[in-house]
Write a protein that holds these residues in place. Structure first.
Motif, PDB file in Angstrom:
ATOM      1  N   ASP A  10       0.820  -1.245   0.016  1.00 23.31           N
ATOM      2  CA  ASP A  10      -0.077  -0.049   0.029  1.00 23.31           C
ATOM      3  C   ASP A  10       0.920   1.139  -0.130  1.00 23.31           C
ATOM      4  N   GLU A  11       2.017   1.361   0.730  1.00 20.24           N
ATOM      5  CA  GLU A  11       2.708   2.457   0.728  1.00 20.24           C
ATOM      6  C   GLU A  11       3.488   2.702  -0.517  1.00 20.24           C
ATOM      7  N   TYR A  12       3.991   4.057  -0.577  1.00 15.57           N
ATOM      8  CA  TYR A  12       4.909   4.260  -1.897  1.00 15.57           C
ATOM      9  C   TYR A  12       6.157   4.265  -1.210  1.00 15.57           C
ATOM     10  N   ILE A  13       6.757   3.208  -1.716  1.00 12.37           N
ATOM     11  CA  ILE A  13       8.026   2.805  -1.062  1.00 12.37           C
ATOM     12  C   ILE A  13       9.234   3.823  -1.233  1.00 12.37           C
ATOM     13  N   TYR A  14       9.237   4.538  -2.329  1.00  9.72           N
ATOM     14  CA  TYR A  14      10.118   5.746  -2.359  1.00  9.72           C
ATOM     15  C   TYR A  14       9.341   7.047  -2.018  1.00  9.72           C
ATOM     16  N   GLY A  15       8.276   7.067  -1.682  1.00 10.72           N
ATOM     17  CA  GLY A  15       7.616   8.664  -1.256  1.00 10.72           C
ATOM     18  C   GLY A  15       6.702   8.725  -2.430  1.00 10.72           C
ATOM     19  N   THR A  16       5.912   9.877  -2.249  1.00 13.18           N
ATOM     20  CA  THR A  16       5.030  10.534  -3.026  1.00 13.18           C
ATOM     21  C   THR A  16       5.998  12.116  -3.470  1.00 13.18           C
ATOM     22  N   GLU A  17       6.776  12.391  -2.997  1.00 13.90           N
ATOM     23  CA  GLU A  17       7.323  13.660  -3.087  1.00 13.90           C
ATOM     24  C   GLU A  17       8.604  13.261  -4.192  1.00 13.90           C
ATOM     25  N   LEU A  36      12.723   7.792 -16.969  1.00 11.10           N
ATOM     26  CA  LEU A  36      13.129   6.661 -16.944  1.00 11.10           C
ATOM     27  C   LEU A  36      12.970   5.877 -15.581  1.00 11.10           C
ATOM     28  N   ALA A  37      12.543   4.621 -15.602  1.00  7.51           N
ATOM     29  CA  ALA A  37      12.595   3.645 -14.334  1.00  7.51           C
ATOM     30  C   ALA A  37      11.900   4.551 -13.298  1.00  7.51           C
ATOM     31  N   GLU A  38      10.527   5.137 -14.182  1.00  6.92           N
ATOM     32  CA  GLU A  38       9.593   6.236 -13.346  1.00  6.92           C
ATOM     33  C   GLU A  38       8.922   5.427 -11.901  1.00  6.92           C
ATOM     34  N   GLY A  39       8.903   4.379 -11.776  1.00  3.47           N
ATOM     35  CA  GLY A  39       8.187   3.430 -10.672  1.00  3.47           C
ATOM     36  C   GLY A  39       7.048   3.868 -10.252  1.00  3.47           C
ATOM     37  N   GLU A  40       6.922   4.457  -9.181  1.00  4.65           N
ATOM     38  CA  GLU A  40       5.396   4.745  -8.712  1.00  4.65           C
ATOM     39  C   GLU A  40       4.888   6.273  -8.709  1.00  4.65           C
ATOM     40  N   GLY A  41       5.720   6.893  -9.695  1.00  5.01           N
ATOM     41  CA  GLY A  41       5.368   7.932 -10.238  1.00  5.01           C
ATOM     42  C   GLY A  41       5.591   9.587  -9.565  1.00  5.01           C
ATOM     43  N   CYS A 176      16.254  11.462   1.179  1.00  4.26           N
ATOM     44  CA  CYS A 176      15.152  11.033   2.242  1.00  4.26           C
ATOM     45  C   CYS A 176      13.928  10.853   1.328  1.00  4.26           C
ATOM     46  N   GLU A 177      13.718   9.667   0.830  1.00  2.00           N
ATOM     47  CA  GLU A 177      12.885   9.109  -0.246  1.00  2.00           C
ATOM     48  C   GLU A 177      12.325   7.794   0.138  1.00  2.00           C
ATOM     49  N   GLY A 178      11.381   7.894   1.131  1.00  2.00           N
ATOM     50  CA  GLY A 178      10.522   6.573   1.310  1.00  2.00           C
ATOM     51  C   GLY A 178      11.493   5.597   2.270  1.00  2.00           C
ATOM     52  N   SER A 179      11.131   4.439   2.184  1.00  2.00           N
ATOM     53  CA  SER A 179      11.887   3.489   3.143  1.00  2.00           C
ATOM     54  C   SER A 179      13.160   2.909   2.521  1.00  2.00           C
ATOM     55  N   TYR A 180      13.157   2.898   1.092  1.00  4.43           N
ATOM     56  CA  TYR A 180      14.418   2.428   0.434  1.00  4.43           C
ATOM     57  C   TYR A 180      15.445   3.222   0.260  1.00  4.43           C
TER      58      TYR A 180
END
Length: 196
Positions: A10-17, A36-41, A176-180
């Protein structure tokens, strides 16, 4: 690594910012933008919020579904395409900018893709890239544990020979970009303008 599995939470693992380097220099970009490699947007949605047309490419359908959900929540439109960067061929002469944020690729794949990215840019178009550097290897704050996939200033120069560096540097910064991606990290940052 299976990115569909990694993104299937459910979480955005690299955050939403957006990535901080991208946010700082986004005013330099003109559309359309290929991300490239846009992931979760998070980056595509940020750029769309600035009024840019954005096309996000990623190998994960799960990640891009979350990207479209984030875009809808923020009231913007982004284009997305599920594609393996080992086979992806961007349209020639279409883009005003190419964004590569932590898109770590093996050297052989970079050698195939980067000339295609150059061809995809309009004259004077920009590449904006941030990637973990070789100095990141001993750190546990993100990035692959494979030296071939980590970047250096020389790898950037070799990968984008027909570009004038607007900015090219290696530094340590707090990410500081999400949990990863969290903590002090060694990165390479590049903004290059297509000259050839």
């Amino acid at each position: 690594m299976n990115w569909n599995d990694r993104y299937a939470v459910d979480e955005y693992i690299y955050g939403t910012e957006p990535n901080a380097f991208l946010a700082e220099h986004a005013h330099l970009l003109t559309g359309p933008v290929l991300s490239l490699a846009e992931g979760e947007g998070r980056n595509a949605v940020f750029l769309a919020g600035l009024g840019l047309s954005v096309h996000g490419v990623d190998s994960s359908a799960v990640g891009l579904a979350k990207a479209q959900a984030l875009a809808a929540a923020r009231g913007v439109n982004i284009g997305t395409e599920v594609a393996d960067l080992a086979e992806f061929v961007p349209a020639a002469g279409r883009y005003g900018a190419v964004v590569s944020i932590f898109a770590h690729l093996p050297g052989a794949l970079r050698a195939r893709l980067y000339p295609l990215l150059a061809q995809s840019l309009q004259p004077g178009g920009l590449v904006l890239l941030e990637a973990y550097s070789l100095d990141q290897l001993p750190r546990n704050t993100g990035g692959p544990k494979d030296a071939d996939m980590l970047m250096s200033l020389d790898k950037v120069r070799q990968g984008f020979p027909g570009f004038e560096p607007v900015l090219l540097r290696e530094l340590s910064r707090d990410v500081c970009e999400g949990s990863y991606h969290t903590g002090l990290a060694s990165v390479v940052q590049f903004i290059g303008r297509k000259t050839a």
